[in-house]
Scaffold this motif. Structure first.
Motif, mmCIF file in Angstrom:
data_model
loop_
_atom_site.group_PDB
_atom_site.id
_atom_site.type_symbol
_atom_site.label_atom_id
_atom_site.label_comp_id
_atom_site.label_asym_id
_atom_site.label_seq_id
_atom_site.Cartn_x
_atom_site.Cartn_y
_atom_site.Cartn_z
ATOM 1 N N ARG A 9 39.390 22.114 45.780
ATOM 2 C CA ARG A 9 38.087 22.753 46.341
ATOM 3 C C ARG A 9 37.512 23.543 45.259
ATOM 4 N N ALA A 10 38.259 24.420 44.573
ATOM 5 C CA ALA A 10 37.517 25.146 43.666
ATOM 6 C C ALA A 10 36.653 24.573 42.417
ATOM 7 N N LYS A 11 36.937 23.202 42.240
ATOM 8 C CA LYS A 11 36.325 22.421 41.156
ATOM 9 C C LYS A 11 35.015 22.038 41.894
ATOM 10 N N ILE A 12 34.673 21.885 43.018
ATOM 11 C CA ILE A 12 33.604 21.456 43.679
ATOM 12 C C ILE A 12 32.733 22.455 43.973
ATOM 13 N N THR A 13 31.445 22.228 43.665
ATOM 14 C CA THR A 13 30.119 23.165 43.930
ATOM 15 C C THR A 13 28.912 22.522 43.999
ATOM 16 N N CYS A 14 28.133 22.696 45.099
ATOM 17 C CA CYS A 14 26.994 22.230 45.238
ATOM 18 C C CYS A 14 26.148 22.251 44.371
ATOM 19 N N ALA A 15 26.166 23.225 43.596
ATOM 20 C CA ALA A 15 25.124 23.305 42.163
ATOM 21 C C ALA A 15 25.124 22.066 41.293
ATOM 22 N N THR A 16 26.063 21.373 41.483
ATOM 23 C CA THR A 16 26.242 20.166 40.521
ATOM 24 C C THR A 16 26.587 18.925 41.285
ATOM 25 N N CYS A 17 26.122 18.990 42.665
ATOM 26 C CA CYS A 17 26.237 17.997 43.436
ATOM 27 C C CYS A 17 24.740 17.350 43.768
ATOM 28 N N ASP A 18 24.656 16.218 43.938
ATOM 29 C CA ASP A 18 23.385 15.477 44.383
ATOM 30 C C ASP A 18 23.008 15.687 45.772
ATOM 31 N N ALA A 19 23.389 16.748 46.352
ATOM 32 C CA ALA A 19 23.239 17.041 47.967
ATOM 33 C C ALA A 19 23.614 15.647 48.794
ATOM 34 N N LEU A 20 24.950 15.313 48.323
ATOM 35 C CA LEU A 20 25.431 13.997 49.108
ATOM 36 C C LEU A 20 25.201 14.276 50.638
ATOM 37 N N CYS A 21 25.779 15.310 51.118
ATOM 38 C CA CYS A 21 25.850 15.473 52.549
ATOM 39 C C CYS A 21 24.348 15.544 53.116
ATOM 40 N N CYS A 22 23.468 15.407 52.437
ATOM 41 C CA CYS A 22 22.327 15.716 53.285
ATOM 42 C C CYS A 22 21.891 14.209 53.313
ATOM 43 N N GLN A 23 22.699 13.204 53.317
ATOM 44 C CA GLN A 23 22.139 11.852 53.523
ATOM 45 C C GLN A 23 22.680 11.430 54.696
ATOM 46 N N LEU A 24 23.759 12.216 55.269
ATOM 47 C CA LEU A 24 24.467 11.735 56.373
ATOM 48 C C LEU A 24 23.431 12.169 57.926
ATOM 49 N N VAL A 27 23.359 15.600 63.595
ATOM 50 C CA VAL A 27 22.971 15.721 64.890
ATOM 51 C C VAL A 27 22.593 16.982 65.429
ATOM 52 N N LEU A 28 21.746 17.355 65.968
ATOM 53 C CA LEU A 28 21.364 18.731 66.441
ATOM 54 C C LEU A 28 21.653 19.135 67.769
ATOM 55 N N ASP A 29 22.150 20.439 67.887
ATOM 56 C CA ASP A 29 22.272 20.570 69.392
ATOM 57 C C ASP A 29 21.351 21.816 69.937
ATOM 58 N N GLU A 30 21.470 22.061 71.278
ATOM 59 C CA GLU A 30 20.394 22.528 71.829
ATOM 60 C C GLU A 30 20.146 24.021 71.117
ATOM 61 N N LYS A 31 20.899 24.656 70.491
ATOM 62 C CA LYS A 31 20.858 26.025 69.910
ATOM 63 C C LYS A 31 20.104 25.912 68.496
ATOM 64 N N ASP A 32 20.329 24.624 67.970
ATOM 65 C CA ASP A 32 19.355 24.547 66.398
ATOM 66 C C ASP A 32 17.931 24.721 66.952
ATOM 67 N N ASP A 33 17.344 25.387 65.768
ATOM 68 C CA ASP A 33 16.064 25.662 65.962
ATOM 69 C C ASP A 33 15.276 25.011 64.761
ATOM 70 N N CYS A 77 25.033 21.365 59.651
ATOM 71 C CA CYS A 77 25.191 21.638 58.352
ATOM 72 C C CYS A 77 25.730 23.014 57.866
ATOM 73 N N ARG A 78 25.699 24.128 58.803
ATOM 74 C CA ARG A 78 26.343 25.393 58.375
ATOM 75 C C ARG A 78 27.786 24.900 58.579
ATOM 76 N N SER A 79 28.367 24.039 59.270
ATOM 77 C CA SER A 79 29.827 24.178 59.382
ATOM 78 C C SER A 79 30.552 22.782 58.087
ATOM 79 N N PHE A 80 29.553 22.232 57.492
ATOM 80 C CA PHE A 80 29.949 21.529 56.486
ATOM 81 C C PHE A 80 30.446 22.303 55.305
#
Ligand code: SF4
Ligand code: SF4
Length: 107
Positions: A9-24, A27-33, A77-80
């Motif tokens: 985990r320690a070796k992984i950082t979003c700063a050097t990742c191509d936002a891969l999770c933003c291609q998934l 799904v939104l829920d009713e609380k999302d704004d 996204c918050r829980s990823f």
């Protein structure tokens, strides 16, 4: 969490990742704004973040690879978790696809 897991985990950082999770599919829920123009409904009715033609979430600033609605990003996204199992699975899959592309180019 054991030591090996912590080190992975320690070796992984979003700063050097191509936002891969933003291609998934997010799904939104009713609380999302989230502004309606950034969302869509799938044929089955699920309310999700819309994607651009290349498959990226439309809320992603592709130039800086940053979320333009970070403060109000969806619950999913918050829980990823950065470095968590889903994050690592995405990164591993991306690395495998990259390796496959290189292999195909060499053939
Ligand atoms: S959470 Fe993981 S997959 Fe998403 S941008 Fe960060 S490092 Fe990449
Ligand atoms: S809302 Fe933001 S964090 Fe979530 S997928 Fe879209 S760009 Fe990524």
């Amino acid at each position: 969490m054991n030591r090996v897991e912590r080190e992975k985990r320690a070796k992984i950082t979003c700063a050097t990742c191509d936002a891969l999770c933003c291609q998934l599919t997010v799904v939104l829920d009713e609380k999302d704004d989230v502004p309606a123009h950034l969302t869509t409904h799938l044929p089955g009715g699920l309310h999700v973040m819309a994607k651009d033609q290349e498959g990226w979430c439309v809320a992603l600033d592709g130039l800086h690879m940053q979320c333009r609605i970070y403060a109000s990003r969806p619950t999913a996204c918050r829980s990823f978790v950065m470095g968590g199992p889903y994050c690592r699975a995405e990164r591993d899959e991306h690395a495998r696809q990259g390796a496959r592309t290189i292999a195909l180019q060499l053939i």
